[in-house]
Structure formats: structure tokens, C-alpha cells
Design an enzyme around this catalytic site. Structure first.
Site, PDB file in Angstrom:
ATOM      1  N   LYS A   1       4.470  -9.417   3.613  1.00 59.21           N
ATOM      2  CA  LYS A   1       3.133  -8.825   3.571  1.00 59.21           C
ATOM      3  C   LYS A   1       2.303  -9.651   2.592  1.00 59.21           C
ATOM      4  O   LYS A   1       1.991  -9.237   1.480  1.00 59.21           O
ATOM      5  CB  LYS A   1       3.201  -7.356   3.145  1.00 59.21           C
ATOM      6  CG  LYS A   1       1.954  -6.565   3.518  1.00 59.21           C
ATOM      7  CD  LYS A   1       2.198  -5.072   3.383  1.00 59.21           C
ATOM      8  CE  LYS A   1       1.047  -4.280   3.957  1.00 59.21           C
ATOM      9  NZ  LYS A   1       1.306  -2.820   3.903  1.00 59.21           N
TER      10      LYS A   1
ATOM     11  N   THR B   1       0.862  -1.182   0.000  1.00 61.33           N
ATOM     12  CA  THR B   1       0.000   0.000   0.000  1.00 61.33           C
ATOM     13  C   THR B   1       0.894   1.227   0.000  1.00 61.33           C
ATOM     14  O   THR B   1       1.819   1.331   0.823  1.00 61.33           O
ATOM     15  CB  THR B   1      -0.918   0.001   1.233  1.00 61.33           C
ATOM     16  OG1 THR B   1      -1.640  -1.231   1.281  1.00 61.33           O
ATOM     17  CG2 THR B   1      -1.907   1.143   1.152  1.00 61.33           C
TER      18      THR B   1
ATOM     19  N   GLU C   1       4.194  -6.450  16.726  1.00 60.15           N
ATOM     20  CA  GLU C   1       3.757  -5.332  15.896  1.00 60.15           C
ATOM     21  C   GLU C   1       2.410  -4.838  16.404  1.00 60.15           C
ATOM     22  O   GLU C   1       1.883  -5.349  17.412  1.00 60.15           O
ATOM     23  CB  GLU C   1       3.611  -5.791  14.438  1.00 60.15           C
ATOM     24  CG  GLU C   1       2.569  -6.890  14.233  1.00 60.15           C
ATOM     25  CD  GLU C   1       2.558  -7.455  12.820  1.00 60.15           C
ATOM     26  OE1 GLU C   1       3.376  -7.015  11.989  1.00 60.15           O
ATOM     27  OE2 GLU C   1       1.728  -8.345  12.559  1.00 60.15           O
TER      28      GLU C   1
END
Length: 271
Positions: A141, A29, A174
Site C-alpha cells: 500500500k 487507514t 482488486e
């Protein structure tokens, strides 16, 4: 939203695509500014690294840049998303020998985040969802983000901005959509991502840039207790930039250290 699929305008892919069937793919993204993808070299480097680990062919950088440019022309600020899957395959988990990847590029309007989050800090909570440990996927990802989906479903309070995730060992990894950093003097610690988690593009950028400001960024294993000992905790991703953490589980955290502010200023100068 404007979208290209394998270079052609459209919004549909085959129901047999492995990205849909198995989450067999990756994505990035990217913030768009003045028609251009921001920090593109860093984004592509991370995309290519993730693709290599999944043995997924990666498109040429110039091709992706051209497609993003087509969709982002005239867009002052927006969000681009690049999705790569292994394409259509026969039933079963085996990777097809003649892989024909599906490439999806889209640009959508910028929804944005209130600027006071970067200025004043955000409210963060602990998530009950624990991340599994899988070294083969750690850092990537990839398209299966169900752990993050479940973690984000744990709250609906608009005044709660992020949730922190531990793994099965009880180590901090995270947040649901961002990487985490602890400041201790001139040292910045971030969780090691060799067992789980997502290695964000901005995390790579921070490792390269922090020394310019006199900070030493290091990976480490640590649990919840260390957050209360930090002089500052902050978060990063490619759309939010850097957010200092103001409260954790309803308790105030120190966030007056200049580190995050200095890194924000440096980031603001980047195209």
C-alpha cells in the site's frame, strides 16, 4: 482532522519530502472505535511488512499506538491514517544513506457508509483502467495510487459503489479501494497479488479467520468469467468491512450464500 507530524502537532511537511516527490512511502487507514484503533495488531503487521519491502524504517508499534491514542481520545468512531515516507532527500532517485523518515498520524471524523450496503449488497462495474504488473511493488500500500485514482474517476454515479480492476493480462486483481472474493461452496477464492494490487489488512484477517467457519480461502488467477459462476462475490477493506456484490455491470449476481453474512458477524465481534 487532528494530526501529528513526527510526534508534533502540525499539517505541513517539507516540499523536499520523498513521499511528495516520488510517492516514496506507505500508508494504512484504520477504523477508530471508542478511542482505539480497530484490529491494530493486524494493521501494524501489514504496515511493517510493507515498510520492510521498501527498505523503509518502521516506527515502534507502541509509539504509533500512543500517537493514535492522543488524537483519538474521546472519539467514539473515526478514521486514523498512518503515513510513512523516506523523509527529506536530495534531488534524484537514490535512497539517502542517512534516511530520516517522516511520520504522519491523523484522526478524522467518521463519514461512514450506509448500512444497507453491507446488508443488501452493492453495485459494481468494470473499470477500463488496467493495472500494470510490477512484482517489486505488488501487494504494497504505497503512496503512488494513480492507477486507482484514474480508475475511480471513470464514474460519478452515486449508485455505483465500486469498480473492478483487471491487470494487463486480463486477470481480476482488486477493486479501486477493496479486495475481491468469490465463494464456491466452502471455498473462497481471491486474486493472487504477486504482480499488482494492494494486500489489505482485512484480507490477511480473512485468511486467518475463514477456517473457523469451515471455509477454505485460496489465492487464484481468474478472469471476469469466473465471477458469473460464483455463488457469491464480496469485497473487503478496513473501513467498509465486508460488502456483498448485488450487481455487476447492471446484471444481478447471486448473493444469498451465507458466507459473507457469517464473516460479517465474526468481524463485528473484533476490537
Amino acid at each position: 482532522m487532528a494530526m501529528l507530524i513526527n510526534g508534533q502537532p502540525g499539517e505541513q511537511i517539507s516540499a523536499l519530502d520523498r513521499g511528495l516527490a516520488y510517492g516514496d512511502g506507505i500508508y494504512r487507514t484504520i477504523e477508530i472505535r471508542h478511542g482505539q484503533p480497530r484490529l491494530w495488531a493486524w494493521q501494524y503487521r501489514r504496515l511493517a511488512a510493507d515498510a520492510s519491502r521498501l527498505r523503509l524504517p518502521v516506527p515502534d508499534a507502541a509509539l504509533l499506538l500512543d500517537e493514535i491514542g492522543q488524537l483519538a481520545d474521546g472519539v467514539a468512531q473515526g478514521v486514523a491514517k498512518v503515513v510513512l515516507t523516506r523523509g527529506v532527500g536530495a534531488r534524484g532517485y537514490a535512497m539517502p544513506a542517512d534516511c530520516q523518515p517522516t511520520r504522519m498520524v491523523s484522526v478524522s471524523a467518521w463519514a461512514g457508509y450506509p448500512p444497507e450496503r453491507a446488508r443488501d449488497g452493492v453495485n459494481v462495474r468494470w473499470c477500463d483502467t488496467r493495472l500494470s504488473c510490477q512484482p517489486l511493488l505488488a501487494g504494497i500500500k504505497h503512496l503512488n495510487r494513480l492507477e486507482n485514482v484514474l480508475a475511480r474517476s471513470e464514474w460519478s454515479d452515486p449508485d455505483m459503489h465500486e469498480g473492478l480492476l483487471l491487470d494487463q493480462r486480463g486477470l481480476l486483481i482488486e477493486a479501486t479501494m477493496s479486495n475481491v472474493y468469490l465463494v464456491q461452496g466452502q471455498r473462497i477464492l481471491t486474486p493472487r497479488l504477486d504482480q499488482s494490487g494492494v494486500q489489505g489488512m482485512l484480507r490477511d484477517w480473512l485468511f486467518a479467520q475463514a477456517p473457523q467457519l469451515g471455509y477454505q480461502l485460496e489465492e487464484a488467477d481468474f478472469g471476469p468469467a469466473q465471477l458469473w459462476q460464483a455463488e457469491q462475490v464480496f469485497l473487503s477493506n478496513s473501513l467498509i468491512g465486508l460488502w456483498p456484490v448485488a450487481t455487476l455491470a447492471g446484471q444481478a449476481l447471486p448473493h444469498g450464500h451465507p458466507c459473507c453474512l457469517q464473516l460479517q458477524a465474526l468481524l463485528a465481534q473484533q476490537d
